[in-house]
Design a protein around this motif. Sequence first.
Motif, PDB file in Angstrom:
ATOM      1  N   GLY A   1       0.786  -1.239   0.000  1.00 21.02           N
ATOM      2  CA  GLY A   1       0.000   0.000   0.000  1.00 21.02           C
ATOM      3  C   GLY A   1       0.815   1.284   0.000  1.00 21.02           C
ATOM      4  O   GLY A   1       0.497   2.217  -0.727  1.00 21.02           O
TER       5      GLY A   1
ATOM      6  N   TRP B   1      -6.447   2.420 -11.726  1.00 26.34           N
ATOM      7  CA  TRP B   1      -7.159   1.345 -11.026  1.00 26.34           C
ATOM      8  C   TRP B   1      -8.537   1.022 -11.568  1.00 26.34           C
ATOM      9  O   TRP B   1      -9.138   0.014 -11.192  1.00 26.34           O
ATOM     10  CB  TRP B   1      -7.215   1.650  -9.532  1.00 26.34           C
ATOM     11  CG  TRP B   1      -5.841   1.629  -8.961  1.00 26.34           C
ATOM     12  CD1 TRP B   1      -5.087   2.698  -8.569  1.00 26.34           C
ATOM     13  CD2 TRP B   1      -5.005   0.466  -8.788  1.00 26.34           C
ATOM     14  NE1 TRP B   1      -3.847   2.267  -8.161  1.00 26.34           N
ATOM     15  CE2 TRP B   1      -3.774   0.912  -8.282  1.00 26.34           C
ATOM     16  CE3 TRP B   1      -5.190  -0.900  -9.017  1.00 26.34           C
ATOM     17  CZ2 TRP B   1      -2.721   0.030  -8.001  1.00 26.34           C
ATOM     18  CZ3 TRP B   1      -4.155  -1.771  -8.735  1.00 26.34           C
ATOM     19  CH2 TRP B   1      -2.945  -1.308  -8.237  1.00 26.34           C
TER      20      TRP B   1
ATOM     21  N   ARG C   1      -4.163  -8.176   0.301  1.00 28.27           N
ATOM     22  CA  ARG C   1      -3.305  -7.107   0.822  1.00 28.27           C
ATOM     23  C   ARG C   1      -2.077  -7.789   1.397  1.00 28.27           C
ATOM     24  O   ARG C   1      -1.981  -9.015   1.372  1.00 28.27           O
ATOM     25  CB  ARG C   1      -4.043  -6.291   1.886  1.00 28.27           C
ATOM     26  CG  ARG C   1      -4.751  -7.170   2.920  1.00 28.27           C
ATOM     27  CD  ARG C   1      -5.728  -6.398   3.804  1.00 28.27           C
ATOM     28  NE  ARG C   1      -6.635  -5.528   3.071  1.00 28.27           N
ATOM     29  CZ  ARG C   1      -7.802  -5.885   2.526  1.00 28.27           C
ATOM     30  NH1 ARG C   1      -8.236  -7.120   2.641  1.00 28.27           N
ATOM     31  NH2 ARG C   1      -8.540  -5.027   1.869  1.00 28.27           N
TER      32      ARG C   1
ATOM     33  N   LYS D   1      -3.976  -7.446   9.857  1.00 28.06           N
ATOM     34  CA  LYS D   1      -4.963  -7.469   8.774  1.00 28.06           C
ATOM     35  C   LYS D   1      -5.958  -8.628   8.947  1.00 28.06           C
ATOM     36  O   LYS D   1      -6.986  -8.673   8.289  1.00 28.06           O
ATOM     37  CB  LYS D   1      -4.266  -7.572   7.412  1.00 28.06           C
ATOM     38  CG  LYS D   1      -3.274  -6.435   7.106  1.00 28.06           C
ATOM     39  CD  LYS D   1      -3.923  -5.287   6.366  1.00 28.06           C
ATOM     40  CE  LYS D   1      -2.894  -4.327   5.784  1.00 28.06           C
ATOM     41  NZ  LYS D   1      -3.532  -3.152   5.150  1.00 28.06           N
TER      42      LYS D   1
ATOM     43  N   TYR E   1       0.665 -11.619  -5.556  1.00 29.70           N
ATOM     44  CA  TYR E   1      -0.176 -10.413  -5.567  1.00 29.70           C
ATOM     45  C   TYR E   1       0.699  -9.210  -5.886  1.00 29.70           C
ATOM     46  O   TYR E   1       1.622  -8.885  -5.146  1.00 29.70           O
ATOM     47  CB  TYR E   1      -0.853 -10.232  -4.207  1.00 29.70           C
ATOM     48  CG  TYR E   1      -1.877  -9.114  -4.178  1.00 29.70           C
ATOM     49  CD1 TYR E   1      -2.940  -9.099  -5.079  1.00 29.70           C
ATOM     50  CD2 TYR E   1      -1.788  -8.089  -3.248  1.00 29.70           C
ATOM     51  CE1 TYR E   1      -3.887  -8.082  -5.044  1.00 29.70           C
ATOM     52  CE2 TYR E   1      -2.744  -7.065  -3.210  1.00 29.70           C
ATOM     53  CZ  TYR E   1      -3.785  -7.068  -4.112  1.00 29.70           C
ATOM     54  OH  TYR E   1      -4.721  -6.066  -4.081  1.00 29.70           O
ATOM     55  N   ASP E   2       0.418  -8.557  -7.010  1.00 32.58           N
ATOM     56  CA  ASP E   2       1.138  -7.340  -7.392  1.00 32.58           C
ATOM     57  C   ASP E   2       0.131  -6.400  -8.049  1.00 32.58           C
ATOM     58  O   ASP E   2      -1.076  -6.672  -8.040  1.00 32.58           O
ATOM     59  CB  ASP E   2       2.319  -7.656  -8.324  1.00 32.58           C
ATOM     60  CG  ASP E   2       1.868  -8.271  -9.649  1.00 32.58           C
ATOM     61  OD1 ASP E   2       0.645  -8.375  -9.908  1.00 32.58           O
ATOM     62  OD2 ASP E   2       2.749  -8.651 -10.443  1.00 32.58           O
TER      63      ASP E   2
ATOM     64  N   GLY F   1      -5.740   2.374   4.411  1.00 33.40           N
ATOM     65  CA  GLY F   1      -6.201   1.321   3.508  1.00 33.40           C
ATOM     66  C   GLY F   1      -6.561   2.005   2.207  1.00 33.40           C
ATOM     67  O   GLY F   1      -7.158   3.093   2.208  1.00 33.40           O
ATOM     68  N   THR F   2      -6.159   1.424   1.088  1.00 38.27           N
ATOM     69  CA  THR F   2      -6.519   2.031  -0.192  1.00 38.27           C
ATOM     70  C   THR F   2      -7.185   1.040  -1.138  1.00 38.27           C
ATOM     71  O   THR F   2      -7.816   1.463  -2.107  1.00 38.27           O
ATOM     72  CB  THR F   2      -5.281   2.609  -0.911  1.00 38.27           C
ATOM     73  OG1 THR F   2      -4.268   1.606  -0.946  1.00 38.27           O
ATOM     74  CG2 THR F   2      -4.759   3.858  -0.219  1.00 38.27           C
ATOM     75  N   SER F   3      -7.079  -0.262  -0.858  1.00 45.66           N
ATOM     76  CA  SER F   3      -7.652  -1.218  -1.817  1.00 45.66           C
ATOM     77  C   SER F   3      -9.176  -1.069  -1.885  1.00 45.66           C
ATOM     78  O   SER F   3      -9.763  -1.272  -2.951  1.00 45.66           O
ATOM     79  CB  SER F   3      -7.240  -2.650  -1.493  1.00 45.66           C
ATOM     80  OG  SER F   3      -7.712  -3.042  -0.228  1.00 45.66           O
TER      81      SER F   3
ATOM     82  N   LYS G   1      -9.936   1.421  -4.430  1.00 44.79           N
ATOM     83  CA  LYS G   1      -9.825   0.863  -5.788  1.00 44.79           C
ATOM     84  C   LYS G   1     -11.104   0.107  -6.129  1.00 44.79           C
ATOM     85  O   LYS G   1     -11.591   0.161  -7.260  1.00 44.79           O
ATOM     86  CB  LYS G   1      -8.624  -0.078  -5.888  1.00 44.79           C
ATOM     87  CG  LYS G   1      -7.282   0.577  -5.621  1.00 44.79           C
ATOM     88  CD  LYS G   1      -6.181  -0.496  -5.501  1.00 44.79           C
ATOM     89  CE  LYS G   1      -4.893   0.087  -4.947  1.00 44.79           C
ATOM     90  NZ  LYS G   1      -3.963  -0.972  -4.468  1.00 44.79           N
TER      91      LYS G   1
HETATM   92  C1  LIG Z   1      -3.565  -1.263  -3.239  1.00 40.95           C
HETATM   93  C2  LIG Z   1      -2.562  -2.323  -2.978  1.00 40.95           C
HETATM   94  C3  LIG Z   1      -2.207  -2.659  -1.663  1.00 40.95           C
HETATM   95  C4  LIG Z   1      -2.843  -1.978  -0.455  1.00 40.95           C
HETATM   96  O1  LIG Z   1      -3.963  -2.715  -0.010  1.00 40.95           O
HETATM   97  P1  LIG Z   1      -4.655  -2.359   1.405  1.00 40.95           P
HETATM   98  O2  LIG Z   1      -5.857  -3.216   1.475  1.00 40.95           O
HETATM   99  O3  LIG Z   1      -4.972  -0.910   1.369  1.00 40.95           O
HETATM  100  O4  LIG Z   1      -3.653  -2.693   2.446  1.00 40.95           O
HETATM  101  C5  LIG Z   1      -1.268  -3.645  -1.462  1.00 40.95           C
HETATM  102  N1  LIG Z   1      -0.687  -4.287  -2.503  1.00 40.95           N
HETATM  103  C6  LIG Z   1      -1.005  -4.000  -3.781  1.00 40.95           C
HETATM  104  C7  LIG Z   1      -0.322  -4.745  -4.888  1.00 40.95           C
HETATM  105  C8  LIG Z   1      -1.945  -3.010  -4.063  1.00 40.95           C
HETATM  106  O5  LIG Z   1      -2.246  -2.724  -5.340  1.00 40.95           O
END
Ligand SMILES: *Cc1c(COP(=O)(O)O)cnc(C)c1O
Length: 549
Positions: free
Chosen positions: A24, A284, A352, A358, A421-422, A448-450, A453
């Motif tokens: 993140g 995104w 994440r 988490k 995961y990337d 948190g940013t996902s 997205k």
């Molecule tokens: C957005 C993103 C994260 C952050 O996820 P959170 O749920 O906000 O912790 C982590 N890894 C990748 C590859 C992402 O694109």
Amino acid sequence: MNPKVAYFSMEIGIDKDLHTYSGGLGVLAGDTLKSAADLEMPVIGVSLIHRKGYLKQEIKDGYQQDSEDPWDVKKYCTKLEHSVTVPLFDSEVTVEGHLYELKGANGNKLPIIFLDTSSNSNPYFASLTDRLYGGDQEYRLCQEVILGIGGAKLLEAMGHNLDIYHMNEGHASLLTVQLLNSMKGNLSKKIKLLKDKCVFTTHTPVAAGHDIFPKDMALNVLSQWSDELKQYVLDEDKLNTTTLALKSSHFSNAVARKHGFVSHEMFPNHKIHYITNGIHVNTWMHREIKQVVKKYVPLWDTHPEGLKEVMACSRKEIFDAHQNAKSELVEYINKKQNLNFNKDTFTIGFARRATGYKRSHLLFKDIEQLKKLSEEKGGLQIVYAGKSHPKDTEGKEHMKRVLETGYNLPGDIKFVYLSEYDMDLAKVMIPGVDLWLNTPLRPKEASGTSGMKAAANAVPSLSILDGWWIEGHMEGVTGWAIGTENESHEDQDYYDSINLYKKLSIILPLYYKDKDKWIDIMKNSLAINGSYFNTNRMVKEYVSRAYFR
Ligand SMILES: *Cc1c(COP(=O)(O)O)cnc(C)c1O
């Protein structure tokens, strides 16, 4: 355009082919610079080259196997003519730079410099820009010397005359040493000048996220600097990178409203504002969703506040676009693991960094409940992903539990844990699920940013009320909350899991039996949260509140 603002970050995530990020924090740094480029802001980014990346993940027999993850520097960057030397221990390390040009929406370019020590003959020095978050504590401190001191010195050597140095996390705080060293006058005058130039953003309430180094180690690594400077960087008998950055900045901020309060409690002697994070919409948003958005919001990419106008699109348009994005994920999963995922089954996503707070295992706290929900309410598919830091034993333990439980779920619940995961996998996975799940232990999720997205892809969230979700959540309108914001319980996991299942028993019938209402919530997520939780809005806040005040 001559840069006026230098943005320093230990990790910057721009593209999955540049292995210069772990999660993140790095993705946020990349999204920030992308929006700065779109807004044609005079910003220059500074980070380390991380030639061997963060980590490559393979999942074998229920365990994560991790290894180096090198990338092709020459393909994406050009080497700079300038180089500098930085005092380190009782020696000197040469720091070179590689330029990456980030393209803005109008075709303009924003420079990012990746620092590199690989040309040094001393093998330890040469290794300092190899691995993101690799090595021991001393390796980390040396990396921070390269980033802060090396970065500031290289910018000077290149002739840049900057108004603002933005430290994204305490990792960059040693840039203060170089800035103070190049100023004239007595210390109090220099500190005033320093504060005029510096801005600091803190990103986590988790203690391990704040680097603190023992005094002896700091004095050894910084041995060649003046006594005055050594005195300045130390906080009593430690080098605390967070307090160093706080006392050196005229503006410090947390990354969501709640995180602002939490940070103030952690550092009561400092004023800490908050600027809530965002995401770069053009990076995104799935192309299928973009097709719909374009029809209603012509300037959606450079003016994402206009995303509210998506409210005018028809339910069918947005749902069809989502189903197309979902088909892509379903095909991806079935090709990788042949698990017969189905695009008409309700699908939950969770991905994440796999680290303790988490709580990736929370969904599996009561398997019988989960089975009952799936059987009685219409069926369930679950998609997981996430890497664990090689030394994070708790994170690895959680991951192992999730893998064991997930692949042995009773009944007809389908489960997959996708490896590696990337940024690319995130772009397929997040828009392709129906519900984005986040279960951090309060109050440890700074932002948190996902979930942002997900919102930008019309995917609602089910999340603990922490970080950004306190601001983005409207119950049954933009998604759902697990538990309350402040109540604490002795067995928080148990309490939160009961609430999680309770909410799923409301959510599943909506999805299967009241599609119109469901799609309205999807639209709300995109229109209400997508139009606000973006880095375009966030960067403008940094400019008006932090940079030029
Ligand atoms: C957005 C993103 C994260 C952050 O996820 P959170 O749920 O906000 O912790 C982590 N890894 C990748 C590859 C992402 O694109």
